[in-house]
Design a protein around this motif. Sequence first.
Motif, PDB file in Angstrom:
ATOM      1  N   SER A 147      -8.240  14.220 -75.036  1.00 48.62           N
ATOM      2  CA  SER A 147      -7.334  14.659 -74.203  1.00 48.62           C
ATOM      3  C   SER A 147      -7.580  14.645 -72.711  1.00 48.62           C
ATOM      4  N   TYR A 148      -6.582  14.519 -71.921  1.00 46.89           N
ATOM      5  CA  TYR A 148      -6.673  14.820 -70.418  1.00 46.89           C
ATOM      6  C   TYR A 148      -6.183  16.194 -70.230  1.00 46.89           C
ATOM      7  N   LYS A 149      -6.782  16.797 -69.290  1.00 45.56           N
ATOM      8  CA  LYS A 149      -6.408  18.181 -69.126  1.00 45.56           C
ATOM      9  C   LYS A 149      -5.903  18.109 -67.362  1.00 45.56           C
ATOM     10  N   GLY A 150      -4.696  18.237 -67.387  1.00 46.11           N
ATOM     11  CA  GLY A 150      -4.084  18.145 -65.985  1.00 46.11           C
ATOM     12  C   GLY A 150      -2.485  17.970 -66.019  1.00 46.11           C
ATOM     13  N   ILE A 151      -2.082  17.011 -65.263  1.00 41.89           N
ATOM     14  CA  ILE A 151      -0.711  16.843 -65.088  1.00 41.89           C
ATOM     15  C   ILE A 151      -0.250  15.411 -65.498  1.00 41.89           C
ATOM     16  N   GLY A 152       0.595  15.309 -66.085  1.00 40.23           N
ATOM     17  CA  GLY A 152       1.150  13.840 -66.308  1.00 40.23           C
ATOM     18  C   GLY A 152       2.625  13.461 -66.305  1.00 40.23           C
ATOM     19  N   ILE A 153       3.024  12.451 -66.336  1.00 39.55           N
ATOM     20  CA  ILE A 153       4.520  11.966 -66.531  1.00 39.55           C
ATOM     21  C   ILE A 153       4.526  11.140 -67.554  1.00 39.55           C
ATOM     22  N   THR A 154       5.676  11.142 -68.297  1.00 36.36           N
ATOM     23  CA  THR A 154       5.846  10.247 -69.350  1.00 36.36           C
ATOM     24  C   THR A 154       7.398   9.990 -69.621  1.00 36.36           C
ATOM     25  N   GLY A 155       7.759   8.841 -69.983  1.00 40.13           N
ATOM     26  CA  GLY A 155       9.220   8.455 -70.264  1.00 40.13           C
ATOM     27  C   GLY A 155       9.179   7.006 -70.878  1.00 40.13           C
ATOM     28  N   GLU A 156      10.626   6.735 -71.044  1.00 40.14           N
ATOM     29  CA  GLU A 156      10.883   5.575 -71.570  1.00 40.14           C
ATOM     30  C   GLU A 156      12.253   4.970 -71.077  1.00 40.14           C
ATOM     31  N   ARG A 157      12.656   3.625 -71.048  1.00 39.66           N
ATOM     32  CA  ARG A 157      13.768   3.405 -70.490  1.00 39.66           C
ATOM     33  C   ARG A 157      14.061   2.032 -70.974  1.00 39.66           C
ATOM     34  N   VAL A 158      15.229   1.635 -70.666  1.00 40.77           N
ATOM     35  CA  VAL A 158      15.645   0.096 -71.050  1.00 40.77           C
ATOM     36  C   VAL A 158      15.316  -0.657 -70.039  1.00 40.77           C
ATOM     37  N   LEU A 159      14.800  -1.902 -70.309  1.00 45.77           N
ATOM     38  CA  LEU A 159      14.571  -3.053 -69.358  1.00 45.77           C
ATOM     39  C   LEU A 159      15.268  -4.256 -69.891  1.00 45.77           C
ATOM     40  N   GLY A 160      16.352  -4.395 -68.751  1.00 46.21           N
ATOM     41  CA  GLY A 160      17.066  -5.647 -69.035  1.00 46.21           C
ATOM     42  C   GLY A 160      18.100  -5.171 -70.308  1.00 46.21           C
ATOM     43  N   LYS A 161      18.382  -6.304 -71.293  1.00 44.85           N
ATOM     44  CA  LYS A 161      19.508  -6.091 -72.356  1.00 44.85           C
ATOM     45  C   LYS A 161      18.604  -5.591 -73.558  1.00 44.85           C
ATOM     46  N   LYS A 162      17.540  -6.235 -74.065  1.00 44.47           N
ATOM     47  CA  LYS A 162      17.158  -5.725 -75.107  1.00 44.47           C
ATOM     48  C   LYS A 162      15.554  -5.039 -75.248  1.00 44.47           C
ATOM     49  N   TRP A 163      14.884  -5.368 -73.997  1.00 44.57           N
ATOM     50  CA  TRP A 163      13.558  -4.761 -73.977  1.00 44.57           C
ATOM     51  C   TRP A 163      13.529  -3.176 -73.569  1.00 44.57           C
ATOM     52  N   ARG A 164      12.517  -2.539 -74.036  1.00 45.53           N
ATOM     53  CA  ARG A 164      12.093  -1.090 -73.245  1.00 45.53           C
ATOM     54  C   ARG A 164      10.900  -1.234 -72.882  1.00 45.53           C
ATOM     55  N   VAL A 165      10.676  -0.247 -71.880  1.00 46.98           N
ATOM     56  CA  VAL A 165       9.459   0.112 -71.410  1.00 46.98           C
ATOM     57  C   VAL A 165       9.030   1.629 -71.425  1.00 46.98           C
ATOM     58  N   ALA A 166       7.849   1.773 -72.058  1.00 49.89           N
ATOM     59  CA  ALA A 166       7.556   3.283 -72.141  1.00 49.89           C
ATOM     60  C   ALA A 166       6.175   3.268 -71.415  1.00 49.89           C
ATOM     61  N   TYR A 167       6.337   4.521 -70.618  1.00 48.91           N
ATOM     62  CA  TYR A 167       5.173   4.756 -69.338  1.00 48.91           C
ATOM     63  C   TYR A 167       4.717   6.189 -69.317  1.00 48.91           C
ATOM     64  N   ASP A 168       3.388   6.215 -69.012  1.00 52.78           N
ATOM     65  CA  ASP A 168       2.691   7.462 -68.805  1.00 52.78           C
ATOM     66  C   ASP A 168       1.688   7.164 -67.473  1.00 52.78           C
ATOM     67  N   ALA A 169       1.840   8.278 -66.941  1.00 58.19           N
ATOM     68  CA  ALA A 169       0.662   8.259 -65.654  1.00 58.19           C
ATOM     69  C   ALA A 169       0.257  10.077 -65.766  1.00 58.19           C
ATOM     70  N   TYR A 170      -1.209  10.094 -65.605  1.00 56.31           N
ATOM     71  CA  TYR A 170      -1.531  11.356 -65.351  1.00 56.31           C
ATOM     72  C   TYR A 170      -2.892  11.357 -64.591  1.00 56.31           C
ATOM     73  N   GLY A 171      -3.043  12.564 -64.367  1.00 54.92           N
ATOM     74  CA  GLY A 171      -4.418  12.933 -63.372  1.00 54.92           C
ATOM     75  C   GLY A 171      -4.875  14.232 -63.929  1.00 54.92           C
ATOM     76  N   GLY A 172      -6.415  14.449 -63.782  1.00 55.95           N
ATOM     77  CA  GLY A 172      -7.062  15.549 -64.264  1.00 55.95           C
ATOM     78  C   GLY A 172      -8.280  15.459 -64.551  1.00 55.95           C
ATOM     79  N   GLY A 173      -8.821  15.953 -65.474  1.00 57.93           N
ATOM     80  CA  GLY A 173     -10.055  15.705 -66.231  1.00 57.93           C
ATOM     81  C   GLY A 173     -10.157  15.429 -67.499  1.00 57.93           C
TER      82      GLY A 173
END
Lengths: 374, 140
Positions: A147-173
């Motif tokens: 695991s990471y210990k810290g703070i992160g963001i996560t999400g998912e959204r539509v990309l164009g008409k039929k694609w989706r993108v899921a993303y994560d970014a984090y910082g910590g230890g």
Amino acid sequence: MKRLLLCFLVTIALTGTSLLAQDNHIQLHGFGGWAYGKTNGNIYLSGTPKGNYNSSDLSLHVSGLVGENLRVETQVRFAEASEADVEMDLAYAFAEWKLSDALRIRFGEVKLPFGNYAEVAHVGVLRPFLNTPQGVYGPVGLAGEDSYKGIGITGERVLGKKWRVAYDAYGGGMSIEEFLSPEAFVHGEPVSNETRIEHEQTRNVLGGRVRFLTPVDGLDFGVSAYGGTEVKHDGDTSRWVADLHVQYVADPWLVRSEYAHEMVKNDLKLDAAYLEVGYQLTPHWQVAGQYNHLTTNPFGLDPKQPYPSLLGHREAALGLNYWLSPNMVLKGSVHQVNGNRFAAPEPDQFAEVIPSGGLKTSTRLVQFGVNFSF
Amino acid sequence: MKKSSIAILFVLALAAAVQAEETVKIIVHPASRTTALDKQHLSDLFYKRVTHWDDGSPVVVVDQTDKSQARAIFSTKILGKSVTAVKAYWTQQIFSGRELAPVEKASDAEVVDYVRQHPGAIGYVGGAAPADGVAVLTVK
């Protein structure tokens, strides 16, 4: 008592029931497994030369929905590797605040969003073999099951008409397990059972994962990476890891593949990859195949050092599974391993076995076991 | 002539009943302003990718247990996946700490009762199941 608890949980798994309380605001789930393994010489995964019945684990997961935007998640794992040795580990414990459907922010100890398997490395019902592909997910300090210990963001959204993108970014230890003995031995350092596992600490980590869900049902691919400062006894150094991953999961096929690379400045370079395929012959029977490898290139090591097998791992495996339900599966597999990065004698025996020419560079493992979830 | 007409009517009624059992009805709370949704939007709701209605009120999703015939029909016809595949999706979501699975009910009657009692709720029942006290959505 432990065996009674295991029997109770298996019963629940067979009924496919999850334990709920108070109108879905709190959910209790879990997963686990047991495996028997036997090798023809070295110790690898659940297998020992005499046969090992003691490899079992259970994880309990609690989710709490506190209002509309706040969710709290925690998971604890119990693992038994020998009769006298039960380990307990906090897999993760974090709070998540939902800013929108496309963005959530997380605080705490969070499962590492890395590759195909890091977040669910112990969940056996999500993969065709009892273990994850060890080249990438074994105890080599890449991502493992941590695991990471810290703070992160996560999400998912539509990309164009039929694609989706899921993303994560984090910082910590981070603190990732590494089976230290083979690398320590080639460096001429003392090796023992007590020092076999190191928790590799990385501070000031920044990392992320981007995954593209394609219009082809079940097909997604992505990239994961993180970097930070590795804490070492002889001086901290920079470290980064990158990983490319793809998977296609649509009945009856399951195909996953990854390539990972690690660079620790002035210390080592590492490359790992796997290809894993599962095919559902019938709703119950599944066949599976896997190839994975790992090569480690420590800096400053004599290229002619006499034990190159201690730095490499190549494995081919075949499996046959019977799915009693989506929550319970019986698995059997045969593995052929070349290299001793993971398949090796007990560390206490290194000094005796290896210099005398007794090291078996090839290992065959037969495993049988069960994975379940509820 | 009369007997053949009755026979034909009986066969037609039986066929209609069989067809109704191979479909599902999407039901929502009676106060919902939504009257129709397309399959993509329904998928987004049941996968919890969209968690609010157009008026900003929260969506409350209710599923059925995996032994349910209605769930099998809903999974294949609306979500485009088998029940097994959808369960694997929720297993991944739960154990990676990303999302809670929707609450599950064991029968059409329990789903209707749940949707009736929870503003913002959406669920599904068999095509021939009674849907008293809830609104039925049109699937575009």
